[in-house]
Design a protein around this motif. Structure first.
Motif, short mmCIF file in Angstrom:
data_model
loop_
_atom_site.label_atom_id
_atom_site.label_comp_id
_atom_site.label_asym_id
_atom_site.label_seq_id
_atom_site.Cartn_x
_atom_site.Cartn_y
_atom_site.Cartn_z
N LEU A 87 1.00 -1.42 -0.22
CA LEU A 87 -0.11 -0.29 0.02
C LEU A 87 1.10 1.49 -0.37
CD1 LEU A 87 -2.98 -0.76 2.02
CD2 LEU A 87 -2.49 -0.74 0.11
N ASP A 88 2.53 1.10 0.24
CA ASP A 88 2.56 2.40 0.36
C ASP A 88 3.40 2.20 -1.01
OD1 ASP A 88 3.26 2.73 3.48
OD2 ASP A 88 5.18 1.66 3.55
N PHE A 89 3.17 1.53 -1.78
CA PHE A 89 4.02 2.35 -3.51
C PHE A 89 2.66 3.14 -3.77
CE2 PHE A 89 4.93 -2.50 -4.48
CZ PHE A 89 5.81 -2.08 -3.67
N PHE A 90 1.56 3.48 -2.62
CA PHE A 90 -0.05 4.45 -3.88
C PHE A 90 0.58 5.57 -2.98
CE2 PHE A 90 -0.91 -0.43 -4.53
CZ PHE A 90 -1.03 -0.30 -5.81
N ARG A 91 1.00 5.25 -1.94
CA ARG A 91 1.12 6.65 -0.93
C ARG A 91 1.67 7.58 -1.31
NH1 ARG A 91 0.35 3.19 3.26
NH2 ARG A 91 -1.57 2.81 4.67
N TYR A 92 2.43 7.43 -2.12
CA TYR A 92 3.66 8.70 -2.76
C TYR A 92 3.59 8.69 -4.59
CZ TYR A 92 5.33 8.44 1.63
OH TYR A 92 5.90 8.17 3.33
N GLY A 93 2.12 8.76 -4.81
CA GLY A 93 1.72 8.62 -5.62
C GLY A 93 2.06 7.31 -6.58
N VAL A 94 1.23 7.47 -7.91
CA VAL A 94 1.10 6.20 -8.98
C VAL A 94 0.60 6.59 -10.23
CG1 VAL A 94 -0.19 4.61 -7.82
CG2 VAL A 94 1.15 3.59 -8.98
N PRO A 95 1.14 6.31 -11.30
CA PRO A 95 -0.21 7.03 -12.22
C PRO A 95 -1.15 5.59 -12.78
CG PRO A 95 2.08 5.84 -13.26
CD PRO A 95 2.47 5.86 -11.70
N PRO A 96 -1.79 5.84 -13.52
CA PRO A 96 -2.56 4.53 -13.65
C PRO A 96 -1.82 3.90 -14.32
CG PRO A 96 -3.68 6.95 -14.39
CD PRO A 96 -2.14 7.18 -14.01
N HIS A 97 -2.45 2.22 -14.71
CA HIS A 97 -2.00 1.43 -14.58
C HIS A 97 -2.62 0.46 -14.99
CE1 HIS A 97 -1.01 0.60 -10.12
NE2 HIS A 97 -0.42 -0.39 -10.50
N GLY A 98 -2.09 -0.79 -15.87
CA GLY A 98 -2.53 -2.05 -15.60
C GLY A 98 -1.13 -3.20 -16.74
#
Lengths: 447, 447
Positions: free
Chosen positions: A402-413
């Motif tokens: 979840l940390d990966f998402f706390r510092y910003g992440v682009p839309p991805h798949g």
């Protein structure tokens, strides 16, 4: 010493002295002539000894050469590795490639035991016990050349697009997918687990701003199944890309990769596959048919099959039915089933804006068998946490993920695809055991 | 909607409307103008907001647009992912790539927490804890693009030569190298071990008549070391080929692969490596210098360093000394140390015909550090069994491995090479931790 020539290159050479090396596939020891079929990694050729002499003959000036040569050939065991120097002769009457070699010198490099434990009618378990002998069969050799070509075509496309190759760790402190089917490793004073997929780590590359990434590597599932398509260790083809608008972008990349792979395989091995497997490699047209899962289940039902499952998922027979539909209606070996219910998808699949019961996800079915799952991932931390809770998970347990998402992440798949399933279906084999270098299952850790 | 443009492609475009997406690297929020440095997977660009308006202004007809835009930029946190549409303008005075974008629309996709746990002076452990943030640094991104290019160049060469790509199992019933440093896995009701190398399985491909093969995959060592060049999981580059005359043939292939890899890296990333790491990539001349280990130890001794070991092996300082010699005398960053004593080599290394105390083996030293071990393998079963016994091993324990040799096998050899060591030395980094996607060590299983 003459350079070694690969057997596949013999036909294009002029008659003359050549040296070939390989293993003995067949010996016909006739009274006045001896034949040896020699195979190497590239093909097979007939070797001929016209100078058969079984006893010393004082009147034959070449007796000292001919007798030992004849004896050597008589004593050849199947599978022995030999090096032969001789005269290459083109001869249209020779069925095997239109050439043969008149043996001058023969050297046995390593002699095989005479009892070949694998026979033509040996079952798969005996063949897997003696996989190295099984792999000498031309069909098996071809499988792995096809694998090489397929993977290289995929990597060429990824590299062309600027994707980054990553190697994610297989040793993890926690589960990568679910707590079920997890292998535990004694790790110094503690425990580690084997990665079930690179899922979390390829998403990490998105948070790291890598854009497109790919990995071809092992994945591990402590799966008790004994089906034709499950293994405890398998090769996973994984890719993930940033700045997508929906799972449609993932499906497009997926199609392009499949088309690139099959195009290369058809060009390089199409004829041989036809010859050895009786299979025609066809390059699928794009776009592959897409059908939402709910509609697919209706189509299957209309065909007279009701999926006997309590949940919203398909079953293997349903997949075969929808594949038959895709073939009949769209002429396609491939079909994307899209928009799976969120109840049967992992928490990290993105859900539809208008309908949280549906995910932006898909399975790819190839000739009736699922080979891949793909999706747009949920990148909004608060939505992701809610979806985890919705699945009965405690977000705290997801730790670093979840940390990966706390510092910003682009839309991805992205998607994960089982290499061995692709090969099995491409070559119309009955089991992934046939197309895995060394299969691993609940009862199989050897060789 | 305008298509997303990669930042690296902006300079070549004409002025006009563009859309870029990436993360916020820097914000300069000045009174009358705001600057944002945006980075994506391909580079960085300066975004400009000339229309700063902090309070609604009824006299400004664009007030409704300008105020929220100004506020959005003021509140941007480092690392947030954004999409910006604006006017691309070429401007020689802009240091960052000679272009800038006048912001028209800005959308915050995911907001980063404001506290970046990684600072410019953070130690390696903090950086590894937050590896996904650490990997956003341009140097780190470059490492993995270099890795991609290097591996692809190797694979291109292998594929061109007709080598077959194999994926060997990482779950084994027994040790692949030695009983030490072995990770144990709970495997259903029994035990399995993680492969320390694909050694046995790549030799199996030789018995299977595959000819040349390659694999790039994980290897596992339960190694307690905390040095800059050891890990419990690392990426091993492996190749093996048949019908060699000696380890010299393996060294030749090895050189060709290194040259192909470094040529591709230099061409594609040479300038950027120079800029970001201050390192000049040089393509080594072939042949690399070769020196038998015994001579090498004499050379090192003559340089004033006596290797303080009871056995015949080199030590790290000795490797640095011989590397310095190779650089001074041969102008080479690479040197092969050959003909290691059989006492310090595994039982399967072939020994010299004339001197059983020496093996047909080598280590490859790159800038003072060992990156690889290669050898011709012993393929004669009776010699192999004798060599195993000579090492105090019971041939029966080697089980299936010895079977490979009982049914014939060609002369063969190969090497294993640590990818992360190669990258560390190529980019002159202090530790493999810097060039591993996610490092694994005795104390590190996270993230």
């Amino acid at each position: 010493m003459t350079e070694r020539v690969l057997i596949k290159d013999l036909a294009a050479r002029e008659d003359g002295t050549v040296r070939v090396s390989g293993w003995v596939e067949k010996v016909r020891d006739q009274r006045y002539v001896q034949f040896v079929v020699l195979r190497d990694e590239s093909g097979a050729v007939q070797l001929v000894n016209g100078g058969v002499l079984r006893e010393p003959d004082p009147e034959n000036p070449r007796s000292d050469i001919l007798v030992p040569r004849t004896t050597t050939i008589s004593e050849l065991t199947h599978g022995s590795f030999i090096t032969v120097t001789g005269e290459l002769q083109h001869n249209e009457r020779v069925k095997l490639g239109g050439v043969e070699i008149q043996i001058e010198e023969i050297e046995v490099i390593t002699k095989s035991l005479p009892d070949n434990p694998v026979a033509g009618d040996s079952g798969i378990d005996v063949r897997l016990d003696w996989r190295f002998l099984d792999l000498r069969r031309p069909e098996q050799n071809l499988v792995f050349r096809v694998q090489t070509t397929f993977l290289h075509a995929l990597r060429n496309l990824w590299v062309e697009r600027g994707f980054i190759e990553i190697q994610t760790p297989k040793l993890m402190a926690s589960a990568s997918e679910s707590r079920a089917e997890l292998f535990e490793v004694e790790y110094f004073e503690g425990k580690a687990f084997l990665a079930q997929s690179p899922q979390f780590f390829k998403q990490m590359a998105q948070a790291a701003g890598f854009g497109g990434i790919f990995e071809v590597g092992p994945a591990f599932r402590a799966d008790h199944s004994f089906t034709s398509r499950h293994a405890t260790e398998f090769t996973s083809i994984d890719t993930e890309l940033s700045w997508i608008d929906s799972h449609e972008d993932v499906m497009e990349l997926h199609e392009e990769l499949i088309v690139a792979g099959l195009t290369a395989v058809k060009e390089k091995h199409g004829e041989e596959i036809q010859k050895l497997f009786g299979v025609e490699i066809t390059v699928p047209a794009r776009p592959f048919p897409r059908i939402p899962l709910a509609e697919a289940k209706q189509v299957v039902k209309d065909r007279g099959y009701e999926v006997p499952r309590a949940d919203a998922d398909m079953d293997p027979e349903g997949e075969r039915q929808i594949a038959a539909w895709a073939k009949e209606v769209h002429g396609s070996d491939f079909v994307f089933l899209t928009d799976y219910d969120s109840s049967i998808r992992p928490f990290y699949h993105m859900r539809h804006e208008g309908d949280a019961n549906l995910t932006k996800s898909y399975d790819l079915i190839y000739r009736g068998t699922e080979i891949s799952t793909g999706a747009q991932r949920e990148h909004r931390i608060e939505v992701l946490e809610a979806q985890a809770r919705d699945k009965g998970m405690d977000p705290a347990e997801l730790g670093f993920y979840l940390d990966f998402f706390r510092y910003g992440v682009p839309p991805h798949g992205g998607f994960g695809m089982g290499l061995n399933r692709v090969l099995m279906l491409m070559l119309e084999q009955s089991s992934i055991r046939e197309v895995t270098y060394l299969f691993r299952g609940p009862n199989r850790l050897l060789p």
